[in-house]
Write an enzyme that holds these catalytic residues in place. Sequence first.
Site, mmCIF file in Angstrom:
data_model
loop_
_atom_site.group_PDB
_atom_site.id
_atom_site.type_symbol
_atom_site.label_atom_id
_atom_site.label_comp_id
_atom_site.label_asym_id
_atom_site.label_seq_id
_atom_site.Cartn_x
_atom_site.Cartn_y
_atom_site.Cartn_z
ATOM 1 C CE LYS A 69 32.273 11.287 -31.822
ATOM 2 N NZ LYS A 69 33.037 12.116 -31.149
ATOM 3 C CG ASN A 70 34.074 9.429 -28.956
ATOM 4 O OD1 ASN A 70 34.396 10.344 -29.785
ATOM 5 N ND2 ASN A 70 33.289 9.608 -27.866
ATOM 6 C CB CYS A 73 33.198 22.943 -27.525
ATOM 7 S SG CYS A 73 32.996 21.487 -26.534
ATOM 8 N NE ARG A 78 35.116 18.570 -24.606
ATOM 9 C CZ ARG A 78 34.909 17.671 -25.544
ATOM 10 N NH1 ARG A 78 34.082 18.227 -26.564
ATOM 11 N NH2 ARG A 78 35.417 16.426 -25.701
ATOM 12 C CG ASP A 111 29.722 10.936 -25.265
ATOM 13 O OD1 ASP A 111 29.644 12.159 -24.969
ATOM 14 O OD2 ASP A 111 30.602 10.518 -25.772
ATOM 15 N NE ARG A 133 31.931 16.874 -34.667
ATOM 16 C CZ ARG A 133 31.906 16.901 -33.219
ATOM 17 N NH1 ARG A 133 31.223 17.583 -32.866
ATOM 18 N NH2 ARG A 133 32.533 16.262 -32.302
HETATM 19 N N1 EPU Z 1 38.866 17.553 -18.125
HETATM 20 C C1 EPU Z 1 39.519 18.375 -17.081
HETATM 21 N N2 EPU Z 1 41.091 18.416 -17.520
HETATM 22 C C2 EPU Z 1 41.308 17.774 -18.743
HETATM 23 C C3 EPU Z 1 40.678 16.792 -19.181
HETATM 24 C C4 EPU Z 1 39.423 16.915 -18.994
HETATM 25 O O1 EPU Z 1 39.267 18.877 -16.140
HETATM 26 O O2 EPU Z 1 42.632 17.838 -18.777
HETATM 27 C C5 EPU Z 1 37.501 17.383 -17.216
HETATM 28 C C6 EPU Z 1 36.426 17.831 -18.597
HETATM 29 O O3 EPU Z 1 36.165 19.321 -18.589
HETATM 30 C C7 EPU Z 1 35.227 16.980 -18.083
HETATM 31 C C8 EPU Z 1 35.929 15.636 -17.704
HETATM 32 O O4 EPU Z 1 37.197 16.012 -17.265
HETATM 33 O O5 EPU Z 1 34.531 17.704 -16.993
HETATM 34 C C9 EPU Z 1 35.740 14.630 -18.750
HETATM 35 O O6 EPU Z 1 36.347 14.853 -19.885
HETATM 36 P P1 EPU Z 1 37.303 13.862 -20.896
HETATM 37 O O7 EPU Z 1 38.543 14.423 -20.873
HETATM 38 O O8 EPU Z 1 36.931 12.574 -20.399
HETATM 39 O O9 EPU Z 1 36.462 14.201 -22.057
HETATM 40 P P2 EPU Z 1 37.244 14.058 -23.739
HETATM 41 O O10 EPU Z 1 38.343 13.097 -23.528
HETATM 42 O O11 EPU Z 1 37.686 15.256 -24.321
HETATM 43 C C10 EPU Z 1 35.778 12.191 -24.749
HETATM 44 C C11 EPU Z 1 34.854 11.992 -26.151
HETATM 45 C C12 EPU Z 1 33.728 12.766 -25.609
HETATM 46 C C13 EPU Z 1 32.772 12.229 -24.316
HETATM 47 C C14 EPU Z 1 33.948 12.400 -23.224
HETATM 48 C C15 EPU Z 1 33.502 11.775 -21.969
HETATM 49 C C16 EPU Z 1 36.342 11.854 -27.602
HETATM 50 C C17 EPU Z 1 36.966 12.059 -28.771
HETATM 51 N N3 EPU Z 1 35.403 12.477 -27.166
HETATM 52 O O12 EPU Z 1 36.094 13.640 -24.563
HETATM 53 O O13 EPU Z 1 32.874 12.583 -26.573
HETATM 54 O O14 EPU Z 1 31.801 13.130 -24.026
HETATM 55 O O15 EPU Z 1 35.202 11.735 -23.439
HETATM 56 O O16 EPU Z 1 33.192 10.529 -22.004
HETATM 57 O O17 EPU Z 1 36.603 10.405 -27.231
HETATM 58 C C18 EPU Z 1 31.021 12.984 -28.169
HETATM 59 O O18 EPU Z 1 31.310 11.912 -28.715
HETATM 60 O O19 EPU Z 1 29.873 13.467 -28.629
HETATM 61 C C19 EPU Z 1 31.797 13.587 -27.187
HETATM 62 C C20 EPU Z 1 31.733 14.699 -26.694
#
Ligand code: EPU
Length: 420
Positions: free
Chosen positions: A22-23, A115, A120, A306, A398
């Site tokens: 998915k990701n 969320c 996030r 995850d 999802r």
């Molecule tokens: N963060 C920031 N600023 C940003 C972006 C992120 O401070 O601009 C922080 C977040 O708050 C968090 C950390 O950085 O503390 C990591 O967040 P990340 O940006 O890596 O998460 P994401 O890219 O939004 C993806 C996956 C998530 C998974 C995370 C971490 C997708 C669609 N989502 O989210 O997947 O938990 O990486 O590996 O790729 C799931 O599949 O259940 C899921 C939540």
Amino acid sequence: MDSLLIKGGLPLHGEVAISGAKNAVLPILAATLLTSEPCVIRRVPNLSDVRFMGQILTWLGAEVRFDNGSVRVQARKLKGTGEYDLIRKMRGSICIMGPLLARLHKATVSLPGGCVIGARPINLHLKGFEALGARVVIEGGYVHASAKRLVGSPMFLGGRAGSTVLGTANVMMAATLAEGVTIIESAACEPEVVDLAAFLNSMGAKIAGAGSPTITVTGVKMLHGAEHEVIPDRIEAATYAIAAAMTNGEVKLRGARADHMHAVLDKLTDAGATIQRNGTGLTVSRKGRLKPVDITTLPYSGFPTDVQAQMMALMAVTPGISIITERIFESRFMHVSELTRLGADIEIEGPSAIVKGGKPLSGAPVMASDLRASAALVLAGLAARGTTQVNRVYHIDRGYEQIDNKLRQLGARIERIEDS
Ligand code: EPU
């Protein structure tokens, strides 16, 4: 809303096919917007998040055709605004912003809110766009990014919890069509970022270093259509691996990539599972006693956030004390109260959960709060005595393709109660 009814206590045996990740597929679908030529993506899981991304691409003007595990997208003409209600529903949709900015030099998307798993923010995505020369304004609940031209630049994308997965993906996509060279330091190293870079390179992008903390993108004038097969879902594979260990079973994960799962397989081995790697996947079994393990979630190649909830379910049935520390998302412990409802003994202390495992679990009605929390409840239900009803399973749909059918094939007694 559908629910899952699980009669626990049976060991799982057999083989399960691991779906596409998915990701990985969500940003890859967004990347198809970078060209007006057709792209074909294969091994696409049939998940509500993926269908939803298809709707977003369609809304933006792309032709999207799902066909039996593959998707063909052609974005001849595009509009640069993501509709508020569509984007708001799924946080992963933020990754349309990089491609829109690269192709149209402007992008407007609704600002995703917090969320259940944490705040996030998207400040690092925006920092990267600004480093490429974009002007970013937040107004009326929308983020507007625009640039006369995007120019490659060095940038540091590390944040409070380390790297950002979708932030790296978003900025990498925007940089493919920027003038000159972009160097992303503290880039996310997740296999999903590597898969996206492979797809972008097959479209004609010049990306080096994906999978390491330094990614270099040399901008090109345009990208062309390409075909790509998505990597298997390491989180889904980890979830079935834990199910095998929890139920004293033996499950072959067909298509799983052990090389994407070192941290999880290492902890499962410490916990008493046996892992056999073979050419077409890996087999996870458990014959002896479970042992407690301590876990701290970290960016890749550390233990994935995850899989934290699912591992907590395993530790809940493991005699002894294990400490699970969540370092990526500040409030990703929503499953604790529901696991407690099944009889687990877990206390939260700051970013850690102290699991006093080994108490017998007994089935109860529980509520899914987010995707991975729901998976943990299903796992606990498989190990519990009696019947567990997991409500609000739209969360699990999802991210897990046909979880009820796959578990049934492995011998679980699980049935979906459809909401009439
Ligand atoms: N963060 C920031 N600023 C940003 C972006 C992120 O401070 O601009 C922080 C977040 O708050 C968090 C950390 O950085 O503390 C990591 O967040 P990340 O940006 O890596 O998460 P994401 O890219 O939004 C993806 C996956 C998530 C998974 C995370 C971490 C997708 C669609 N989502 O989210 O997947 O938990 O990486 O590996 O790729 C799931 O599949 O259940 C899921 C939540």
